[in-house]
Design a protein around this motif. Structure first.
Motif, PDB file in Angstrom:
ATOM      1  N   ARG A  39       1.521   0.569  13.831  1.00 13.56           N
ATOM      2  CA  ARG A  39       1.385  -0.874  14.069  1.00 13.56           C
ATOM      3  C   ARG A  39       1.376  -1.143  15.566  1.00 13.56           C
ATOM      4  O   ARG A  39       1.823  -0.332  16.363  1.00 13.56           O
ATOM      5  CB  ARG A  39       2.557  -1.640  13.435  1.00 13.56           C
ATOM      6  N   GLU A  58      11.283   1.861   2.577  1.00 15.93           N
ATOM      7  CA  GLU A  58      10.453   0.826   3.193  1.00 15.93           C
ATOM      8  C   GLU A  58       9.228   0.528   2.365  1.00 15.93           C
ATOM      9  O   GLU A  58       8.772   1.352   1.576  1.00 15.93           O
ATOM     10  CB  GLU A  58      10.065   1.229   4.620  1.00 15.93           C
ATOM     11  N   PRO A  62      -3.395  -0.177   7.175  1.00  7.73           N
ATOM     12  CA  PRO A  62      -3.954   0.678   6.133  1.00  7.73           C
ATOM     13  C   PRO A  62      -5.393   0.235   5.907  1.00  7.73           C
ATOM     14  O   PRO A  62      -5.621  -0.935   5.621  1.00  7.73           O
ATOM     15  CB  PRO A  62      -3.068   0.386   4.924  1.00  7.73           C
ATOM     16  N   ILE A  84       6.818   6.265  14.456  1.00  2.00           N
ATOM     17  CA  ILE A  84       6.971   5.217  13.447  1.00  2.00           C
ATOM     18  C   ILE A  84       8.442   5.149  13.071  1.00  2.00           C
ATOM     19  O   ILE A  84       8.940   5.974  12.320  1.00  2.00           O
ATOM     20  CB  ILE A  84       6.060   5.483  12.220  1.00  2.00           C
ATOM     21  N   ARG A  85       9.115   4.192  13.653  1.00  2.00           N
ATOM     22  CA  ARG A  85      10.540   3.984  13.439  1.00  2.00           C
ATOM     23  C   ARG A  85      11.337   5.284  13.549  1.00  2.00           C
ATOM     24  O   ARG A  85      12.129   5.632  12.669  1.00  2.00           O
ATOM     25  CB  ARG A  85      10.772   3.281  12.094  1.00  2.00           C
ATOM     26  N   ARG A 121       1.215   8.629   5.258  1.00  2.00           N
ATOM     27  CA  ARG A 121       0.914   7.345   4.610  1.00  2.00           C
ATOM     28  C   ARG A 121       1.547   6.186   5.356  1.00  2.00           C
ATOM     29  O   ARG A 121       1.267   5.024   5.062  1.00  2.00           O
ATOM     30  CB  ARG A 121       1.396   7.375   3.155  1.00  2.00           C
ATOM     31  N   ARG A 122       2.417   6.480   6.314  1.00  2.00           N
ATOM     32  CA  ARG A 122       3.058   5.397   7.065  1.00  2.00           C
ATOM     33  C   ARG A 122       2.065   4.846   8.089  1.00  2.00           C
ATOM     34  O   ARG A 122       1.247   5.577   8.634  1.00  2.00           O
ATOM     35  CB  ARG A 122       4.334   5.899   7.715  1.00  2.00           C
ATOM     36  N   VAL A 123       2.144   3.559   8.325  1.00  2.00           N
ATOM     37  CA  VAL A 123       1.081   2.858   9.047  1.00  2.00           C
ATOM     38  C   VAL A 123       1.472   2.589  10.504  1.00  2.00           C
ATOM     39  O   VAL A 123       2.500   1.971  10.759  1.00  2.00           O
ATOM     40  CB  VAL A 123       0.773   1.515   8.345  1.00  2.00           C
ATOM     41  N   VAL A 148       0.813  -1.223   0.000  1.00  2.00           N
ATOM     42  CA  VAL A 148       0.000   0.000   0.000  1.00  2.00           C
ATOM     43  C   VAL A 148       0.844   1.268   0.000  1.00  2.00           C
ATOM     44  O   VAL A 148       0.324   2.365  -0.228  1.00  2.00           O
ATOM     45  CB  VAL A 148      -0.951   0.039   1.219  1.00  2.00           C
ATOM     46  N   TYR A 149       2.128   1.159   0.269  1.00  2.00           N
ATOM     47  CA  TYR A 149       2.961   2.361   0.347  1.00  2.00           C
ATOM     48  C   TYR A 149       4.425   1.977   0.196  1.00  2.00           C
ATOM     49  O   TYR A 149       4.878   1.000   0.785  1.00  2.00           O
ATOM     50  CB  TYR A 149       2.733   3.058   1.697  1.00  2.00           C
ATOM     51  N   GLU A 175       5.344  -0.873   2.837  1.00  2.00           N
ATOM     52  CA  GLU A 175       4.253  -1.190   3.776  1.00  2.00           C
ATOM     53  C   GLU A 175       3.221  -2.037   3.058  1.00  2.00           C
ATOM     54  O   GLU A 175       2.731  -1.673   1.986  1.00  2.00           O
ATOM     55  CB  GLU A 175       3.548   0.098   4.244  1.00  2.00           C
ATOM     56  N   SER A 176       2.866  -3.164   3.674  1.00  2.00           N
ATOM     57  CA  SER A 176       1.744  -3.945   3.168  1.00  2.00           C
ATOM     58  C   SER A 176       0.655  -3.928   4.234  1.00  2.00           C
ATOM     59  O   SER A 176       0.825  -3.334   5.297  1.00  2.00           O
ATOM     60  CB  SER A 176       2.178  -5.379   2.855  1.00  2.00           C
ATOM     61  N   THR A 177      -0.470  -4.565   3.919  1.00  2.00           N
ATOM     62  CA  THR A 177      -1.570  -4.558   4.872  1.00  2.00           C
ATOM     63  C   THR A 177      -1.103  -5.052   6.236  1.00  2.00           C
ATOM     64  O   THR A 177      -1.434  -4.478   7.258  1.00  2.00           O
ATOM     65  CB  THR A 177      -2.710  -5.456   4.365  1.00  2.00           C
ATOM     66  N   LYS A 178      -0.313  -6.112   6.235  1.00  2.00           N
ATOM     67  CA  LYS A 178       0.022  -6.769   7.497  1.00  2.00           C
ATOM     68  C   LYS A 178       1.352  -6.339   8.101  1.00  2.00           C
ATOM     69  O   LYS A 178       1.578  -6.569   9.280  1.00  2.00           O
ATOM     70  CB  LYS A 178       0.060  -8.290   7.291  1.00  2.00           C
ATOM     71  N   ASP A 215      -8.877  -9.448  10.087  1.00  2.00           N
ATOM     72  CA  ASP A 215      -8.287  -8.495  11.025  1.00  2.00           C
ATOM     73  C   ASP A 215      -8.551  -7.046  10.602  1.00  2.00           C
ATOM     74  O   ASP A 215      -8.904  -6.205  11.426  1.00  2.00           O
ATOM     75  CB  ASP A 215      -6.787  -8.756  11.150  1.00  2.00           C
ATOM     76  N   THR A 216      -8.418  -6.728   9.327  1.00  2.00           N
ATOM     77  CA  THR A 216      -8.683  -5.345   8.897  1.00  2.00           C
ATOM     78  C   THR A 216     -10.178  -5.031   8.949  1.00  2.00           C
ATOM     79  O   THR A 216     -10.560  -3.891   9.235  1.00  2.00           O
ATOM     80  CB  THR A 216      -8.116  -5.072   7.485  1.00  2.00           C
TER      81      THR A 216
END
Lengths: 143, 372
Positions: free
Chosen positions: B306, A75, B327, B354-355, B302-304, A56-57, A77-80, B239-240
């Protein structure tokens, strides 16, 4: 795109070189700026995109960035999960795939083509000899 | 690797009755709570969207199915669980929890009252043994027995097209089956328990059936649903889907160290029931002043975010921790749930570490997604 339970046969093009971090490296014909240098294109393998799931990113370095082998290039990013991309070789980033900013899914659909990451000018083409052949990569990736 | 790790790594994960089906569908399998489960069949985003727009077919046979039966079963569950189970009417279901004496959550559960003295308790796969052990101990003084079902399967059909697919499968309407209710049904000659429950934020059904019948029912549901857009769906999209719906996941939002109140689920603790129950005194006290509160976060970069990432205030101080993040396939931006320390419960703008970089996020009400 199909994924198989258990060991799957992933696509590993013969003409590319690979790393144990599931990246591919292609030497380009592009004329390098420095004498004796070479330009390579870098991406992730079919096995890697399959393991990551829907991407996704993608964060990529800027053109002009100097990298040492093993440095973080960005980096994915995927869903998981999120995975770091490592520079397979030392050099300077001379191109980045801007299309991935808007279409990160190209990494899933075309990992060896439209889903490439960056192009790096490497000062020392002898570095390429330390990379894995398609056959050697197939062995470590279970492909 | 420690000795304990070695043991865990060498114990072969269990297979559900649908294992061969998953393999033939080309699923990517993962070890989940000791079970080999389908993570995804094709693309987890496509599976997520299918559940939101049509229907998804899930194998949930890893979940613990515990029968609690006996003349005092209702009273026993009133004592064992936080919910007021004796008020649940025949054919209805209740979302509830089982807590430790100190008020920590052992698991979140769905309890179905099948009729009179018969209840079915559904536990998370990772907690099935702990829940069964606690229930066995807690019902011991009642005229009631708890039994963990073996070789039982659970298939879920979730999504806006699910009602029509189930109606085709049972040959009659589901109009008399409201949300959080169950009834006996026959599918392809097989006696099953049909429940209108789920964990996706959509209308949906869960079919409890004997393991040996599961593959046949799966095939039937696939053929009845494929025209409507039903596809097999794995744990990744589950899960999503539940995250968008603001539903807690044990091990993320819920744990032995937290109470239902902190997770915003104080409604499941029925301090108004007349009988005592395990955890009552501790929950009555811990409920008055929760030390942290669960919030929703809308990631502005856009960074996720977690699980485990720190939540920061404007000065960069740590004020909480992300419990789940992804996401959002439906919304198109990163979403997360996080615990904020009680002192910061009112903040609206935060950052997530985020990191090493502070990415901005907005505190938003839960759920992120509600079906129309």
């Amino acid at each position: 795109m199909s994924r198989k339970a258990g060991p799957s046969v992933s696509n590993i093009p013969e003409q590319l070189r690979y790393t144990s971090e599931h990246e591919w490296i292609q030497r380009l014909d592009t004329a390098p700026a420095g004498p004796g240098a070479a330009v390579v294109r870098v991406g992730i393998t079919d096995h890697a995109q399959d393991a990551l799931g829907d991407i996704v990113y993608v964060a990529l370095p800027e053109v002009g960035a100097a990298v040492a082998a093993g440095d973080s290039l960005g980096e994915v990013e995927s869903t998981k999960s999120v995975s770091e991309i490592f520079a397979p070789l030392a050099g300077v980033v001379v191109a980045r795939n801007n299309v991935l900013d808007g279409s990160p899914e190209l990494l899933n659909s075309d990992p060896y083509g439209a889903g490439w990451f960056v192009e790096i000018e490497i000062a020392d083409p002898a570095q390429l000899e330390g990379l894995l052949s398609a056959e050697a990569y197939a062995e470590i990736s279970g492909g | 690797m420690s000795a304990a790790d070695t043991t865990a790594a060498t114990a072969a994960p269990r297979r559900t009755a649908l294992y061969d089906v998953h393999v033939s569908l080309g699923a990517m399998l993962t070890d989940f709570a000791g079970w080999l489960m389908p993570l995804r069949y094709t693309s987890e985003s496509a599976e997520h969207r299918a559940v939101r727009s049509a229907a998804g077919l899930f194998d949930l046979s890893h979940m613990g199915q515990i029968d609690v039966v006996g003349p005092e079963a209702a009273a026993a569950l009133d004592y064992a669980l936080t919910g007021f189970i004796s008020l649940v009417k025949d054919g209805r279901a209740r979302y509830t929890m089982i807590c430790a004496p100190d008020g920590g959550v052992i698991d979140d559960l769905v309890v179905y009252r099948l009729g009179g003295e018969r209840f079915l308790v559904i536990a998370n796969a990772s907690n099935a043994a702990a829940v069964f052990a606690a229930l066995t101990e807690r019902v011991a003084d009642f005229d009631t027995t708890a039994t963990l079902r073996a070789d039982a399967a659970l298939i879920a059909v979730q999504g806006p097209a699910s009602a029509a697919i189930i109606e085709a499968a049972i040959g009659r309407t589901v109009e008399g089956l409201p949300y959080y209710a169950s009834q006996d049904a026959i599918i392809d000659g097989e006696a099953v328990l049909l429940a209108r429950t789920g964990y996706t934020g959509e209308d949906g059904f869960e079919i409890f059936c004997p393991g040996p019948a599961a593959a046949r029912l799966w095939a039937l549901l696939t053929s009845l649903g494929s025209d409507a857009g039903l596809i097999p769906a794995g744990l990744s999209c589950r899960d999503t889907l539940r995250l968008e719906a603001g539903m807690p996941l044990y091990g993320n939002e819920l744990s032995l160290s937290g109470t239902p109140y902190e997770a915003g689920l104080g409604r499941v603790v029925r301090l108004d029931k007349p009988s005592d129950f395990v955890g009552r005194a501790a929950l009555a006290e811990r409920g008055t002043a929760p030390v942290r509160t669960l919030v929703g976060l809308h990631g502005l970069s856009r960074r996720v975010p977690r699980h485990g990432f720190a939540v920061l205030d404007a000065s960069g101080a740590v004020i909480g921790e992300v419990t789940s993040g992804a996401p959002s396939p439906t919304l198109g931006y990163p979403i997360a749930m996080a615990y904020l320390d009680a002192a910061h419960a009112g903040v609206t703008e935060v950052a997530i570490d985020i990191r090493g970089s502070a990415e901005p996020a907005q505190v938003v009400p839960l759920p992120f997604y509600k079906r129309a």
